[in-house]
Design a protein around this motif. Structure first.
Motif, PDB file in Angstrom:
ATOM      1  N   ALA A 135      17.493  60.201  34.414  1.00  0.00           N
ATOM      2  CA  ALA A 135      18.156  59.576  33.264  1.00  0.00           C
ATOM      3  C   ALA A 135      17.142  59.077  32.241  1.00  0.00           C
ATOM      4  CB  ALA A 135      19.033  58.425  33.727  1.00  0.00           C
ATOM      5  N   LEU A 136      16.005  58.579  32.724  1.00  0.00           N
ATOM      6  CA  LEU A 136      15.001  58.030  31.811  1.00  0.00           C
ATOM      7  C   LEU A 136      14.197  59.108  31.094  1.00  0.00           C
ATOM      8  CD1 LEU A 136      13.594  55.053  33.933  1.00  0.00           C
ATOM      9  CD2 LEU A 136      15.058  54.871  31.931  1.00  0.00           C
ATOM     10  N   THR A 137      14.005  60.247  31.754  1.00  0.00           N
ATOM     11  CA  THR A 137      13.126  61.271  31.169  1.00  0.00           C
ATOM     12  C   THR A 137      13.853  62.527  30.704  1.00  0.00           C
ATOM     13  OG1 THR A 137      12.676  62.104  33.386  1.00  0.00           O
ATOM     14  CG2 THR A 137      11.092  60.535  32.495  1.00  0.00           C
ATOM     15  N   ASN A 138      15.182  62.540  30.818  1.00  0.00           N
ATOM     16  CA  ASN A 138      15.990  63.701  30.401  1.00  0.00           C
ATOM     17  C   ASN A 138      15.565  65.010  31.051  1.00  0.00           C
ATOM     18  OD1 ASN A 138      16.240  61.837  27.728  1.00  0.00           O
ATOM     19  ND2 ASN A 138      18.075  63.055  28.070  1.00  0.00           N
TER      20      ASN A 138
ATOM     21  N   THR B  29      24.100  61.449  32.487  1.00  0.00           N
ATOM     22  CA  THR B  29      23.331  60.315  31.978  1.00  0.00           C
ATOM     23  C   THR B  29      24.273  59.287  31.376  1.00  0.00           C
ATOM     24  OG1 THR B  29      21.512  61.803  31.512  1.00  0.00           O
ATOM     25  CG2 THR B  29      21.417  59.649  30.475  1.00  0.00           C
TER      26      THR B  29
ATOM     27  N   ILE C  31      24.714  55.323  30.475  1.00  0.00           N
ATOM     28  CA  ILE C  31      23.848  54.159  30.267  1.00  0.00           C
ATOM     29  C   ILE C  31      24.235  52.983  31.160  1.00  0.00           C
ATOM     30  CG2 ILE C  31      23.036  52.474  28.570  1.00  0.00           C
ATOM     31  CD1 ILE C  31      23.251  54.712  26.466  1.00  0.00           C
TER      32      ILE C  31
ATOM     33  N   LEU D 289      23.141  53.646  34.557  1.00  0.00           N
ATOM     34  CA  LEU D 289      21.675  53.531  34.636  1.00  0.00           C
ATOM     35  C   LEU D 289      21.288  52.071  34.867  1.00  0.00           C
ATOM     36  CD1 LEU D 289      18.707  54.530  34.228  1.00  0.00           C
ATOM     37  CD2 LEU D 289      19.058  54.188  31.786  1.00  0.00           C
ATOM     38  N   ILE D 290      21.955  51.162  34.152  1.00  0.00           N
ATOM     39  CA  ILE D 290      21.673  49.727  34.307  1.00  0.00           C
ATOM     40  C   ILE D 290      22.044  49.264  35.717  1.00  0.00           C
ATOM     41  CG2 ILE D 290      22.285  47.407  33.474  1.00  0.00           C
ATOM     42  CD1 ILE D 290      22.720  48.792  30.676  1.00  0.00           C
TER      43      ILE D 290
ATOM     44  N   LEU E 295      22.037  47.923  23.582  1.00  0.00           N
ATOM     45  CA  LEU E 295      21.752  49.053  24.471  1.00  0.00           C
ATOM     46  C   LEU E 295      22.998  49.794  24.944  1.00  0.00           C
ATOM     47  CD1 LEU E 295      18.916  47.401  26.583  1.00  0.00           C
ATOM     48  CD2 LEU E 295      18.646  48.976  24.674  1.00  0.00           C
ATOM     49  N   LEU E 296      24.140  49.116  24.956  1.00  0.00           N
ATOM     50  CA  LEU E 296      25.369  49.779  25.407  1.00  0.00           C
ATOM     51  C   LEU E 296      26.310  50.091  24.250  1.00  0.00           C
ATOM     52  CD1 LEU E 296      26.120  48.023  28.761  1.00  0.00           C
ATOM     53  CD2 LEU E 296      26.239  50.460  28.399  1.00  0.00           C
TER      54      LEU E 296
ATOM     55  N   TYR F 252      18.537  57.055  23.192  1.00  0.00           N
ATOM     56  CA  TYR F 252      19.171  58.261  23.728  1.00  0.00           C
ATOM     57  C   TYR F 252      19.627  59.225  22.639  1.00  0.00           C
ATOM     58  CZ  TYR F 252      18.888  56.971  28.572  1.00  0.00           C
ATOM     59  OH  TYR F 252      18.407  56.689  29.828  1.00  0.00           O
TER      60      TYR F 252
ATOM     61  N   PHE G   6      15.024  67.689  24.363  1.00  0.00           N
ATOM     62  CA  PHE G   6      13.623  67.484  24.715  1.00  0.00           C
ATOM     63  C   PHE G   6      12.554  68.509  24.380  1.00  0.00           C
ATOM     64  CE2 PHE G   6      12.780  63.299  26.079  1.00  0.00           C
ATOM     65  CZ  PHE G   6      11.470  63.232  25.692  1.00  0.00           C
TER      66      PHE G   6
ATOM     67  N   ARG H  88       7.749  63.003  26.604  1.00  0.00           N
ATOM     68  CA  ARG H  88       8.791  62.729  27.599  1.00  0.00           C
ATOM     69  C   ARG H  88       8.474  61.478  28.424  1.00  0.00           C
ATOM     70  NH1 ARG H  88      12.673  66.345  29.966  1.00  0.00           N
ATOM     71  NH2 ARG H  88      11.674  68.182  29.107  1.00  0.00           N
TER      72      ARG H  88
ATOM     73  N   LEU I  49       8.661  58.253  26.264  1.00  0.00           N
ATOM     74  CA  LEU I  49      10.038  57.850  26.004  1.00  0.00           C
ATOM     75  C   LEU I  49      10.678  57.277  27.273  1.00  0.00           C
ATOM     76  CD1 LEU I  49      12.395  57.708  23.987  1.00  0.00           C
ATOM     77  CD2 LEU I  49      13.016  60.021  24.646  1.00  0.00           C
ATOM     78  N   GLY I  50      10.358  57.899  28.406  1.00  0.00           N
ATOM     79  CA  GLY I  50      10.858  57.400  29.697  1.00  0.00           C
ATOM     80  C   GLY I  50      10.404  55.977  29.960  1.00  0.00           C
TER      81      GLY I  50
ATOM     82  N   ARG J  61      12.216  53.546  27.608  1.00  0.00           N
ATOM     83  CA  ARG J  61      13.575  53.292  28.110  1.00  0.00           C
ATOM     84  C   ARG J  61      13.540  52.362  29.319  1.00  0.00           C
ATOM     85  NH1 ARG J  61      15.689  59.557  28.108  1.00  0.00           N
ATOM     86  NH2 ARG J  61      16.270  59.713  25.910  1.00  0.00           N
TER      87      ARG J  61
ATOM     88  N   TYR K 177      15.621  48.832  29.266  1.00  0.00           N
ATOM     89  CA  TYR K 177      16.732  48.705  30.220  1.00  0.00           C
ATOM     90  C   TYR K 177      16.340  47.844  31.417  1.00  0.00           C
ATOM     91  CZ  TYR K 177      19.290  52.029  27.409  1.00  0.00           C
ATOM     92  OH  TYR K 177      19.942  52.624  26.362  1.00  0.00           O
TER      93      TYR K 177
ATOM     94  N   VAL L  88      18.053  44.261  32.890  1.00  0.00           N
ATOM     95  CA  VAL L  88      18.341  43.997  34.307  1.00  0.00           C
ATOM     96  C   VAL L  88      17.711  42.680  34.751  1.00  0.00           C
ATOM     97  CG1 VAL L  88      17.886  44.811  36.664  1.00  0.00           C
ATOM     98  CG2 VAL L  88      18.726  46.406  34.945  1.00  0.00           C
TER      99      VAL L  88
END
Lengths: 506, 185
Positions: free
Chosen positions: A179-182, A368, A370, A373-374, B32-33, B50, B67, B77, B80-81, B84, B88, B92
């Motif tokens: 999910a983070l890196t597609n 994916t 969101i 993912l959380i 974020l949501l 996203y 991508f 990649r 960006l990972g 994210r 996120y 949490v």
């Protein structure tokens, strides 16, 4: 004993028995499953915490020094709820999918009532037996055999809990990385292989945290699991109204959504479709199949909190058995509702497509997402920080069994920690699904802790009631039902393993 | 030497800290949501954690890039990972902060308080790191437009997290607070 003397002890006169052992008798609060109990002894050197004590065994009632509790009623409810809730919640939808709604509710009700009755027996036995340690009660009831049975069951339950947490890492971490890196294509990528990832997390995060001599701040972090599971429950309820049925149609919708994520899939409304609502989208009330055998063990596994009950009782302010039973009733009722809602909404989202780990089921449908993912990040963080907490009592138990008299040694401490972690990792890598862990541990260790041991201790230690009394007969029936559940479940699970060797459910 | 602060002031300060934490959580959920992590959401430009949609002059439409193309545009990649994961992960950790805060107040437990401070500190670092890393990749496009509500919400959350940490640093749990436990606990 005079009323004035009774006042020294925080027990109401209407209690039929009231005895406590000295502080040295119960100087460790079990973080069973993931209960980080607020204890005065949180920082005692864990290698010196007497898990398998033999001191003060001959002391009579009231001869011991009284330790007043300091934890409020509300905090005790929180601690016990935290001890109950665990990874078992992720397997409940699978249990419902293989029993049907009505049968599941019946089973859930029975298991929760039996667990509550078990707590009642345990508290009564603790008062009568004069100890607030599970193993200590075992020793007083059946000598070394009783102590080993209690210690072994707790250790086995903790290993099961640890394995289930690492299974969650194995299932969920690859999805989080995706999910983070597609990353679409996941063939041959080592960093999307759950087995490699669970080993990596164990070495990089869990092992260093587990090597501490003291729990320290880790004692608090395991308390996050309750918050985490409440969040998970809210998301499961929300997703019920967003995932269309039949599930096959969702895969087509998922493709459309993923091409342009103009808004998060977490907030995409349930899309209408022309697929006729077939039988797979209708809830069933009674189901019997080869997987139904896992339902009761999963439920039993989900309700184990019994080794944590006595330390919570010890810490309770204005301690009395009635007050502790009220704490237990509230906690069990809250968890009953939480489990019921999680199972029901999980089942009504996927019907027979539910996998043995509910959170993993969403990945094939929503891709994916969101919000998921959380949730996954929260669950991963909670379980990763909980595993070291669960290692503590296992390591102390092993240390006291193998080398109780020896001084602390870093080599031995490290070796035992690495061995426990290595064994658990091997289980996680080679056991096909989390369902097998839930099933096996639920049918063996959890059944021992809920049904067999409390009733056996009660029958042996509570002398003031004759064997023909209603209470003793009730405890005897409870013991027999425990033996029946244990042997029956184990036999059926082993039969299922033999007949369905590849292992379904995931 | 000054005497201890009045109990009501302690309670008020604690309640304001809890409210601030909830506000930060709400802002982050919104960004974020609700906003799907979009920092800029205009008819001719949509850039977020996203989404990466640029205006295509030839077709006169908003074209979203996936991508392999993103790497050609200079968005790695892994980078960006990590960005994210930062934002996120920050959400949490902030979600987990109220529990030790309440435990600290109920039990006058300084260690639970420190744990909450730790969560919020790490959360602040992760948010700043994730947002900074992401902006470093997309700055050449974002700087040309007005910041969207998502960006403003994340920026506000970052500012509030820093404010929270300052407030919590000047509000250490003291031994005398044992008497002023919340009744609800």
């Amino acid at each position: 004993m005079k009323k004035a003397e009774m006042g020294r002890f925080s027990i109401s006169p209407d209690e039929d028995s009231s005895s406590y052992s000295s502080n040295s008798d119960f100087n460790y609060s079990y973080p069973t499953k993931q209960a980080a109990l607020k204890s005065h002894y949180a920082d005692v050197d864990p290698e010196n915490q007497n898990f398998l004590l033999e001191s003060n065994l001959g002391k009579k009632k009231y001869e011991t020094e009284f330790h007043p509790g300091t934890t409020s009623f509300g905090m005790s409810v929180f601690n016990l709820s935290n001890a109950i809730v665990g990874s078992g919640i992720l397997g409940l939808s699978y249990a419902m999918a293989n029993t049907g709604i009505a049968l599941f509710i019946i089973l859930l009700t029975f298991v929760s009532i039996f667990s509550l009755y078990s707590v009642h027996l345990l508290l009564k036995t603790a008062n009568e037996g004069g100890s607030l340690l599970y193993e200590q009660l075992g020793y007083k009831a059946f000598g070394l055999v009783g102590k080993l049975a209690a210690s072994g069951s707790i250790t086995m339950q903790n290993i099961g809990a640890m394995s289930s947490y690492l299974f969650i890492v194995k299932y969920e971490l690859p999805l989080v990385i995706q999910a983070l890196t597609n990353i679409e294509d996941k063939t041959g990528l080592w960093y999307l292989n759950g087995n490699y990832l669970v080993l990596l997390v164990s070495l990089v995060v869990i092992l260093p945290l587990s090597l501490f001599r003291n729990l320290g701040y880790l004692g608090y972090t395991s308390g996050l699991s309750l918050l985490c599971m409440v969040f998970f429950l809210i998301v499961v309820i929300c997703k019920k109204f967003q995932v269309p049925c039949p599930v096959e149609a969702a895969l087509i919708i998922n493709e459309t959504i993923n091409t342009t994520l103009t808004q998060p899939t977490a907030l995409v409304p349930a899309l209408s479709h022309n697929v006729t609502e077939n039988d797979s989208c209708r809830p069933h009330y009674f189901i019997f199949n080869s997987q139904t055998v896992y339902a009761v063990p999963i439920l039993i596994f989900s309700f184990v909190c019994h080794p944590a009950v006595l330390p919570i009782y010890e810490e309770l302010k204005d301690r009395s058995r009635r007050r502790m039973m009220n704490v237990s009733k509230i906690s069990f009722f809250a968890m009953f509702l939480m489990y019921l809602l999680a199972a029901l909404f999980g089942y009504l989202t996927f019907y027979e497509h539910v996998e043995s780990e509910l959170l993993h089921t969403y990945s094939s449908i929503l891709g994916t997402d969101i919000l998921l993912l959380i949730v996954r990040l929260a669950v991963l963080m909670a379980v990763t920080l909980t595993v070291p907490v669960v290692i503590f009592p296992i390591r102390s138990s092993v240390t006291h069994l193998l080398c109780a008299s020896k001084d602390f040694s870093w080599w031995r401490h490290s070796l035992i920690t690495v061995s426990i972690l290595a064994f658990t990792n091997l289980l996680v890598i080679f056991v096909p699904t989390i369902r097998d862990i839930f099933g096996f541990i639920g049918a063996s260790a959890a059944s021992m802790l809920i049904f067999i041991l409390p009733s056996a201790f009660y029958i042996k230690l509570v002398k003031k009631e004759p064997m023909k009394s209603v209470q003793k007969i009730g405890a005897l029936f409870f013991l027999l039902s425990g033996v029946l559940v244990m042997t029956g479940s184990m036999a059926l699970i082993v039969l299922d393993w033999v007949h369905n060797a590849p292992g379904g459910g995931h | 030497m000054a005497g201890p602060r009045p109990r009501w002031r302690d309670q008020l300060l604690f309640m304001s800290i809890i409210v601030l934490v909830i506000v930060v959580i709400c802002l982050m959920f919104y960004a974020l949501l609700w906003e799907a992590g979009n920092l800029t959401d205009l008819p001719n430009l949509r850039i977020g954690f996203y989404n990466f949609c640029l205006w295509n002059e030839d077709t006169s439409t908003l074209q979203c890039h996936q991508f392999p193309e993103l790497e050609a545009l200079g968005v790695p990649r892994v980078g960006l990972g990590l960005a994210r994961l930062g934002v996120y992960g920050s959400l949490v950790l902030t979600l987990f902060a109220p529990q030790p805060l309440l435990l600290a107040q109920c039990n006058s437990d300084e260690r639970a308080w420190r744990l909450a401070v730790g969560f919020l500190a790490v959360s602040s670092v992760l948010l700043a790191g994730g947002l900074g890393l992401f902006l470093s990749y997309v700055w050449k496009w974002v700087r040309l437009s007005l910041p969207g509500p998502g960006f403003l919400a994340l920026g506000s959350a970052q500012a509030l997290l820093i404010l929270l940490l300052i407030a919590m640093a000047v509000f250490p749990l003291r031994a005398e607070r044992a008497e002023s436990k919340l009744e609800s606990c």
